[in-house]
Scaffold this motif. Sequence first.
Motif, PDB file in Angstrom:
ATOM      1  N   CYS A  85       0.857  -1.195   0.000  1.00 43.21           N
ATOM      2  CA  CYS A  85       0.000   0.000   0.000  1.00 43.21           C
ATOM      3  C   CYS A  85       0.887   1.236   0.000  1.00 43.21           C
ATOM      4  N   VAL A  86       0.967   1.904  -1.128  1.00 40.84           N
ATOM      5  CA  VAL A  86       1.822   3.072  -1.366  1.00 40.84           C
ATOM      6  C   VAL A  86       3.204   2.863  -0.738  1.00 40.84           C
ATOM      7  N   GLY A  87       3.766   1.673  -0.990  1.00 40.88           N
ATOM      8  CA  GLY A  87       5.054   1.332  -0.416  1.00 40.88           C
ATOM      9  C   GLY A  87       6.076   0.907  -1.444  1.00 40.88           C
ATOM     10  N   VAL A  88       5.802  -0.222  -2.128  1.00 40.64           N
ATOM     11  CA  VAL A  88       6.773  -0.737  -3.099  1.00 40.64           C
ATOM     12  C   VAL A  88       7.035   0.267  -4.219  1.00 40.64           C
ATOM     13  N   MET A  89       6.120   1.192  -4.430  1.00 40.77           N
ATOM     14  CA  MET A  89       6.306   2.190  -5.476  1.00 40.77           C
ATOM     15  C   MET A  89       7.563   3.038  -5.254  1.00 40.77           C
ATOM     16  N   PHE A  90       8.078   3.069  -4.024  1.00 34.81           N
ATOM     17  CA  PHE A  90       9.254   3.882  -3.745  1.00 34.81           C
ATOM     18  C   PHE A  90      10.559   3.101  -3.859  1.00 34.81           C
ATOM     19  N   ALA A  91      10.486   1.818  -4.196  1.00 33.91           N
ATOM     20  CA  ALA A  91      11.706   1.088  -4.536  1.00 33.91           C
ATOM     21  C   ALA A  91      12.182   1.610  -5.894  1.00 33.91           C
ATOM     22  N   PRO A  92      13.429   2.033  -6.029  1.00 36.89           N
ATOM     23  CA  PRO A  92      13.832   2.762  -7.233  1.00 36.89           C
ATOM     24  C   PRO A  92      13.881   1.925  -8.511  1.00 36.89           C
ATOM     25  N   PHE A  93      14.144   0.629  -8.382  1.00 33.36           N
ATOM     26  CA  PHE A  93      14.296  -0.212  -9.564  1.00 33.36           C
ATOM     27  C   PHE A  93      13.063  -1.114  -9.680  1.00 33.36           C
ATOM     28  N   HIS A  94      12.132  -0.676 -10.495  1.00 30.42           N
ATOM     29  CA  HIS A  94      10.796  -1.256 -10.505  1.00 30.42           C
ATOM     30  C   HIS A  94      10.771  -2.728 -10.893  1.00 30.42           C
ATOM     31  N   GLN A  95      11.536  -3.087 -11.909  1.00 26.94           N
ATOM     32  CA  GLN A  95      11.482  -4.471 -12.362  1.00 26.94           C
ATOM     33  C   GLN A  95      12.015  -5.422 -11.298  1.00 26.94           C
ATOM     34  N   ALA A  96      13.051  -5.018 -10.592  1.00 26.41           N
ATOM     35  CA  ALA A  96      13.589  -5.856  -9.526  1.00 26.41           C
ATOM     36  C   ALA A  96      12.552  -6.053  -8.424  1.00 26.41           C
ATOM     37  N   ALA A  97      11.862  -4.988  -8.050  1.00 27.24           N
ATOM     38  CA  ALA A  97      10.847  -5.093  -7.005  1.00 27.24           C
ATOM     39  C   ALA A  97       9.672  -5.948  -7.468  1.00 27.24           C
ATOM     40  N   ALA A  98       9.249  -5.770  -8.709  1.00 28.63           N
ATOM     41  CA  ALA A  98       8.142  -6.572  -9.236  1.00 28.63           C
ATOM     42  C   ALA A  98       8.509  -8.050  -9.256  1.00 28.63           C
ATOM     43  N   GLY A 112       1.538   3.696 -10.330  1.00 27.24           N
ATOM     44  CA  GLY A 112       0.117   4.008 -10.402  1.00 27.24           C
ATOM     45  C   GLY A 112      -0.414   4.030 -11.815  1.00 27.24           C
ATOM     46  N   ASP A 113       0.409   3.611 -12.783  1.00 26.11           N
ATOM     47  CA  ASP A 113       0.000   3.504 -14.181  1.00 26.11           C
ATOM     48  C   ASP A 113      -0.264   2.028 -14.492  1.00 26.11           C
ATOM     49  N   GLU A 114      -1.489   1.698 -14.847  1.00 24.98           N
ATOM     50  CA  GLU A 114      -1.863   0.291 -15.023  1.00 24.98           C
ATOM     51  C   GLU A 114      -0.989  -0.429 -16.037  1.00 24.98           C
ATOM     52  N   GLU A 115      -0.728   0.194 -17.165  1.00 24.77           N
ATOM     53  CA  GLU A 115       0.054  -0.477 -18.199  1.00 24.77           C
ATOM     54  C   GLU A 115       1.486  -0.742 -17.727  1.00 24.77           C
ATOM     55  N   HIS A 116       2.033   0.187 -16.982  1.00 22.60           N
ATOM     56  CA  HIS A 116       3.383  -0.003 -16.451  1.00 22.60           C
ATOM     57  C   HIS A 116       3.430  -1.218 -15.520  1.00 22.60           C
ATOM     58  N   VAL A 117       2.453  -1.328 -14.637  1.00 20.75           N
ATOM     59  CA  VAL A 117       2.441  -2.452 -13.691  1.00 20.75           C
ATOM     60  C   VAL A 117       2.193  -3.768 -14.420  1.00 20.75           C
ATOM     61  N   ARG A 118       1.310  -3.751 -15.415  1.00 18.74           N
ATOM     62  CA  ARG A 118       1.091  -4.968 -16.209  1.00 18.74           C
ATOM     63  C   ARG A 118       2.390  -5.412 -16.881  1.00 18.74           C
ATOM     64  N   GLU A 119       3.147  -4.466 -17.396  1.00 23.41           N
ATOM     65  CA  GLU A 119       4.419  -4.806 -18.038  1.00 23.41           C
ATOM     66  C   GLU A 119       5.416  -5.352 -17.019  1.00 23.41           C
ATOM     67  N   LEU A 120       5.438  -4.780 -15.836  1.00 25.86           N
ATOM     68  CA  LEU A 120       6.357  -5.249 -14.808  1.00 25.86           C
ATOM     69  C   LEU A 120       6.062  -6.691 -14.405  1.00 25.86           C
ATOM     70  N   LEU A 121       4.780  -7.016 -14.252  1.00 21.89           N
ATOM     71  CA  LEU A 121       4.392  -8.346 -13.790  1.00 21.89           C
ATOM     72  C   LEU A 121       4.389  -9.362 -14.930  1.00 21.89           C
ATOM     73  N   GLY A 122       4.063  -8.905 -16.128  1.00 20.59           N
ATOM     74  CA  GLY A 122       4.117  -9.739 -17.328  1.00 20.59           C
ATOM     75  C   GLY A 122       3.240 -10.973 -17.244  1.00 20.59           C
ATOM     76  N   ASP A 123       3.700 -12.047 -17.875  1.00 22.50           N
ATOM     77  CA  ASP A 123       2.901 -13.268 -17.928  1.00 22.50           C
ATOM     78  C   ASP A 123       3.075 -14.124 -16.683  1.00 22.50           C
ATOM     79  N   ARG A 124       3.733 -13.581 -15.682  1.00 21.41           N
ATOM     80  CA  ARG A 124       3.872 -14.300 -14.417  1.00 21.41           C
ATOM     81  C   ARG A 124       2.613 -14.195 -13.571  1.00 21.41           C
ATOM     82  N   VAL A 125       1.648 -13.383 -14.026  1.00 22.84           N
ATOM     83  CA  VAL A 125       0.366 -13.270 -13.345  1.00 22.84           C
ATOM     84  C   VAL A 125      -0.767 -13.393 -14.356  1.00 22.84           C
ATOM     85  N   THR A 126      -1.940 -13.723 -13.863  1.00 23.74           N
ATOM     86  CA  THR A 126      -3.151 -13.775 -14.672  1.00 23.74           C
ATOM     87  C   THR A 126      -4.263 -13.027 -13.936  1.00 23.74           C
TER      88      THR A 126
END
Length: 273
Positions: A113-126, A175-189
């Motif tokens: 909850c408004v937390g992981v967004m502050f990790a600087p390297f998004h793909q690593a956190a995702a 907070g951008d849906e497309e960005h988060v979808r790209e970060l998580l990729g096909d590892r989620v459904t």
Amino acid sequence: MTTPLKAKHRDIWASGDYAAVAADVIPDLGSVLVQAAGVGPGQRVLDVAAGTGNAAIPAALAGASVTASDLTPELLAAGEKLAEARGAVLDWVAADAEDMPFGTGEFDVVLSCVGVMFAPFHQAAAGELVRVCRPGGTIALLNWTPAGFVGQLFAAMKPFAAPPPAGAQPPPLWGDEEHVRELLGDRVTGVSARTGSVRVERFAEPGDFRRYFRDNYGPTLAVYRSLAGDPDRTAALDAALDELAGRFRAADGSMRWEYLLLTATRSGGPATP
């Protein structure tokens, strides 16, 4: 091993009084996320970048077995006191969201909850969010949007702040849906996303917001400290934050801060254990 960058981030969030910010400004936001994630008794839940437990404590009170992790031990210590006062029992673990000390597939639900967004390297956190969630488990994220108030707060502070490290991405991109979808990729459904907003009535005037965040919110406090001795730039930042607060202020003095709430199922297994 703590790098200079992580030490800097930890110091930023240890400054000010984030426990007060969470309690005064967004007290119910964690419960919104916990409800959306369907947290209930018997589940193993991890709250990533938990801060003082805005989501972790409601999850524990819902009957889950909860671990709250955060880079900043000072926030965890404050959260532990809050949890005790509310009768919530959970574990508090100092951990970097980009390199967590938890087992693969260890949790049924992974929250932030408004937390992981502050990790600087998004793909690593995702990647870590996905790794620690069991197949068929739930990943649930609530983050400030780029166009919303907090996203615009970071945009307003950017000209006054030190440049980010190479490869780091702006927090509000979570907070951008497309960005988060790209970060998580096909590892989620089963990704489900919606925007919502929290009504903030704490600040009667734009200047009230500026002074409160200058004194209590780590990122804003850090920018002001970097401008010490430069009255002209300090005054310019004052004006930028007052303009921002005025722009988002309704006639009755309230504000709406927009967030993205996204849930997804970890690929690779059924929805129940």
